[in-house]
Design a protein around this motif. Sequence first.
Motif, PDB file in Angstrom:
ATOM      1  N   PRO A 470       0.847  -1.059   0.018  1.00 57.19           N
ATOM      2  CA  PRO A 470       0.175   0.029  -0.122  1.00 57.19           C
ATOM      3  C   PRO A 470       0.766   1.380  -0.052  1.00 57.19           C
ATOM      4  N   SER A 471       1.678   1.295   0.876  1.00 57.20           N
ATOM      5  CA  SER A 471       2.703   2.498   1.090  1.00 57.20           C
ATOM      6  C   SER A 471       3.413   2.720  -0.480  1.00 57.20           C
ATOM      7  N   TYR A 472       3.794   1.621  -1.163  1.00 61.23           N
ATOM      8  CA  TYR A 472       4.598   1.876  -2.315  1.00 61.23           C
ATOM      9  C   TYR A 472       3.774   2.149  -3.488  1.00 61.23           C
ATOM     10  N   ALA A 473       2.374   1.604  -3.362  1.00 60.23           N
ATOM     11  CA  ALA A 473       1.726   2.072  -4.464  1.00 60.23           C
ATOM     12  C   ALA A 473       1.239   3.563  -4.330  1.00 60.23           C
ATOM     13  N   GLU A 474       1.029   4.167  -3.454  1.00 61.20           N
ATOM     14  CA  GLU A 474       0.990   5.525  -3.269  1.00 61.20           C
ATOM     15  C   GLU A 474       2.225   6.341  -3.821  1.00 61.20           C
ATOM     16  N   GLU A 475       3.354   5.744  -3.548  1.00 62.17           N
ATOM     17  CA  GLU A 475       4.501   6.377  -4.115  1.00 62.17           C
ATOM     18  C   GLU A 475       4.715   6.271  -5.527  1.00 62.17           C
ATOM     19  N   VAL A 476       4.309   5.186  -5.974  1.00 54.95           N
ATOM     20  CA  VAL A 476       4.405   4.833  -7.426  1.00 54.95           C
ATOM     21  C   VAL A 476       3.365   5.813  -8.228  1.00 54.95           C
ATOM     22  N   ILE A 477       2.158   5.960  -7.781  1.00 52.76           N
ATOM     23  CA  ILE A 477       1.406   6.971  -8.491  1.00 52.76           C
ATOM     24  C   ILE A 477       2.003   8.274  -8.509  1.00 52.76           C
ATOM     25  N   GLU A 478       2.551   8.972  -7.381  1.00 54.76           N
ATOM     26  CA  GLU A 478       3.046  10.063  -7.408  1.00 54.76           C
ATOM     27  C   GLU A 478       4.465  10.208  -8.516  1.00 54.76           C
ATOM     28  N   ARG A 479       5.039   9.167  -8.381  1.00 56.48           N
ATOM     29  CA  ARG A 479       6.362   9.238  -9.140  1.00 56.48           C
ATOM     30  C   ARG A 479       5.791   9.143 -10.651  1.00 56.48           C
ATOM     31  N   LEU A 480       4.750   8.595 -11.095  1.00 52.62           N
ATOM     32  CA  LEU A 480       4.181   8.395 -12.475  1.00 52.62           C
ATOM     33  C   LEU A 480       3.750   9.797 -12.927  1.00 52.62           C
ATOM     34  N   ILE A 481       2.964  10.626 -12.011  1.00 49.10           N
ATOM     35  CA  ILE A 481       2.687  11.836 -12.289  1.00 49.10           C
ATOM     36  C   ILE A 481       3.888  13.119 -12.250  1.00 49.10           C
ATOM     37  N   ALA A 482       4.735  12.877 -11.307  1.00 51.73           N
ATOM     38  CA  ALA A 482       5.989  13.678 -11.456  1.00 51.73           C
ATOM     39  C   ALA A 482       6.781  13.283 -12.462  1.00 51.73           C
ATOM     40  N   ASP A 483       7.041  12.072 -13.037  1.00 56.02           N
ATOM     41  CA  ASP A 483       7.744  12.098 -14.354  1.00 56.02           C
ATOM     42  C   ASP A 483       7.033  12.194 -15.401  1.00 56.02           C
ATOM     43  N   GLY A 484       5.745  12.715 -15.545  1.00 55.68           N
ATOM     44  CA  GLY A 484       5.267  13.074 -16.655  1.00 55.68           C
ATOM     45  C   GLY A 484       4.248  11.965 -17.506  1.00 55.68           C
ATOM     46  N   TYR A 485       4.185  10.866 -16.883  1.00 52.63           N
ATOM     47  CA  TYR A 485       3.636   9.599 -17.603  1.00 52.63           C
ATOM     48  C   TYR A 485       2.012  10.026 -17.391  1.00 52.63           C
ATOM     49  N   LEU A 486       1.718  10.501 -16.232  1.00 52.72           N
ATOM     50  CA  LEU A 486       0.163  10.675 -15.921  1.00 52.72           C
ATOM     51  C   LEU A 486      -0.044  12.058 -15.494  1.00 52.72           C
ATOM     52  N   TYR A 487      -1.177  12.664 -15.685  1.00 50.57           N
ATOM     53  CA  TYR A 487      -1.454  13.892 -15.053  1.00 50.57           C
ATOM     54  C   TYR A 487      -3.075  13.861 -14.401  1.00 50.57           C
ATOM     55  N   GLU A 488      -3.423  15.017 -13.811  1.00 50.82           N
ATOM     56  CA  GLU A 488      -4.893  14.842 -13.155  1.00 50.82           C
ATOM     57  C   GLU A 488      -5.517  16.120 -13.872  1.00 50.82           C
ATOM     58  N   PRO A 489      -6.346  15.562 -14.822  1.00 49.36           N
ATOM     59  CA  PRO A 489      -7.250  16.711 -15.563  1.00 49.36           C
ATOM     60  C   PRO A 489      -8.209  17.346 -14.680  1.00 49.36           C
ATOM     61  N   PHE A 490      -8.621  16.596 -13.633  1.00 44.33           N
ATOM     62  CA  PHE A 490      -9.441  17.488 -12.521  1.00 44.33           C
ATOM     63  C   PHE A 490      -9.323  16.148 -11.393  1.00 44.33           C
ATOM     64  N   MET A 491      -9.540  16.823 -10.222  1.00 42.17           N
ATOM     65  CA  MET A 491      -9.230  16.336  -8.871  1.00 42.17           C
ATOM     66  C   MET A 491      -9.714  14.633  -8.851  1.00 42.17           C
ATOM     67  N   GLY A 492      -8.664  13.756  -8.410  1.00 42.49           N
ATOM     68  CA  GLY A 492      -9.142  12.397  -8.578  1.00 42.49           C
ATOM     69  C   GLY A 492      -9.326  11.733  -9.561  1.00 42.49           C
ATOM     70  N   ARG A 493      -9.046  12.205 -10.740  1.00 42.22           N
ATOM     71  CA  ARG A 493      -8.956  11.273 -11.850  1.00 42.22           C
ATOM     72  C   ARG A 493      -7.676  11.561 -12.719  1.00 42.22           C
ATOM     73  N   LEU A 494      -7.302  10.566 -13.155  1.00 41.91           N
ATOM     74  CA  LEU A 494      -5.857  10.552 -13.736  1.00 41.91           C
ATOM     75  C   LEU A 494      -6.214  10.036 -15.440  1.00 41.91           C
ATOM     76  N   LYS A 495      -5.047  10.563 -16.198  1.00 39.58           N
ATOM     77  CA  LYS A 495      -5.061  10.227 -17.403  1.00 39.58           C
ATOM     78  C   LYS A 495      -3.606  10.189 -17.929  1.00 39.58           C
ATOM     79  N   MET A 496      -3.541   9.318 -18.979  1.00 47.31           N
ATOM     80  CA  MET A 496      -1.977   9.123 -19.405  1.00 47.31           C
ATOM     81  C   MET A 496      -1.695  10.096 -20.525  1.00 47.31           C
ATOM     82  N   ILE A 497      -0.322  10.726 -20.251  1.00 48.06           N
ATOM     83  CA  ILE A 497       0.281  11.430 -21.311  1.00 48.06           C
ATOM     84  C   ILE A 497       0.823  10.702 -22.324  1.00 48.06           C
TER      85      ILE A 497
END
Length: 500
Positions: A470-497
């Motif tokens: 669970p703790s690593y899952a949260e970290e992975v999500i943040e890492r994918l956003i930070a590295d530009g693979y995912l973004y949040e078009p609106f709160m709580g929803r994710l899309k792939m770049i």
Amino acid sequence: MIYALLRSVERLTISPSKRARDFQRVIQSYKNGETIEVEGFLILRPPPNVPKDGVYYLLSPLSPSELSKSDIRPYVAIKITEKSRVNAELKSGEYVKIEGIMDAYPFGNMRLIHITSLEKVSVEDYWLQYKELALKKEELEGLIEGTINANYELRQAILYSLFASPSVVGSRKLWGEGVTFSALKNDLKVVKSLWEASKYLIDLFPEEMILKKGKAKSFVDDNLDLDLPFLFEGGRYYSPSNKSLLKKEIPVPEWARGYFEKKQAVFLTPKVYKRISPEDPLAYASETPFIVNEPIGWEKNRELEQLIPNLLATIFLEKEKIPSLNPSDKMIEKFRERFERWIFRNAREYGEKFDALRLKGMIFETNTRYLLSLRLLGSMARFEGEINNKIISDVINMNQEIVDMWMNEISERDMLKVLEIYEKYIERDFRNKRLVMALRVFMDLEATSIDGSVSREEFYKALVEYGFKPSYAEEVIERLIADGYLYEPFMGRLKMIKPE
């Protein structure tokens, strides 16, 4: 019980003669001056001795393909004037609903309707006139089982296909209600047996229900001195018209390719392949792309032949009940969860081989396979009468059987080529395999999402289910956003770049 019912087939059959007599009774039950509403097929020929005070045509209670099969033909004359409201294309064979005033035709014993309104209606209504004679699930299964001798899954897949597929609300693929049942084998004898069985089945359908290139057919009625062409075009069911098509990449003629690609008809299309390809365009577009190893048997079935009108009434009645699938429905959400777990399970079992076969254009491309599976679920729901846990399991099991078949049939050489493409697809600077795995999980979730977005909570739960702490899952999500693979078009929803 089923045997007894099929023995009473004469009583159940919606025959052309029954339709004609029922129509005649209705017409004769109205008195002159009474308002009547009735449906039928236009015949753009004037009755005998036609008066000169308006435009006169005929209305038939029978479809163009059934006119010649009835022992009586109770036409009614219709009169159109400038006061008539007409909302239909005036052509022979058009199915319409008319309202008007009943009268006697000036010559002979024919009845006349003075038209107040005339509008086009769906030809499906023609088959729905006898809803009470629709067949039960057990009766349908008995009829198909008595016609096609094949394994249960194959036989059921053919039966489900006949019910076509509900549209998926909000789907990015603009498909019609058609379904593609394909069966593939590098053996003409096997494929030919499937083709002969499917062709026998489709050829039992009325001509106006069969997909064919626009073709006029002449109809003659000597009693009324009628001689006119009916144009059969469109249609909803197709089987290859000749054996030579079985070796084509997509076994349909060029004029039918558009219908195939847009799923505007039900295609029962087996084919011979030289070597099975993970990019086979027929298998890629099929709800049930079976690889068949043995010839199937089939035989003419008198009961089925007589009950085809009842079969059509059943199909259109169930279509009326389930016209579309809504992704927000609880049972569809449950199916999506089961489908995603099925994807994860096969990814663990088959590893990169399965992942490679889910790339764009491959047979198990996740988004396409999810939508095809959802459409299969809809076809089965029409047959069963509802979406329930059993048919959700049946779709997953049928998918698993198809995956296992293809995994065993694809040659090692072709699989290596697919794996090479897959390795190029995975970003080389993505050295952390756990991040690659997490991105793959996200892409699977995205593929089964109708709008292409995934909730953060859904992604998190899927990662944990896949084996992430669970703790690593949260970290992975943040890492994918930070590295530009995912973004949040609106709160709580994710899309792939996605790269251009």
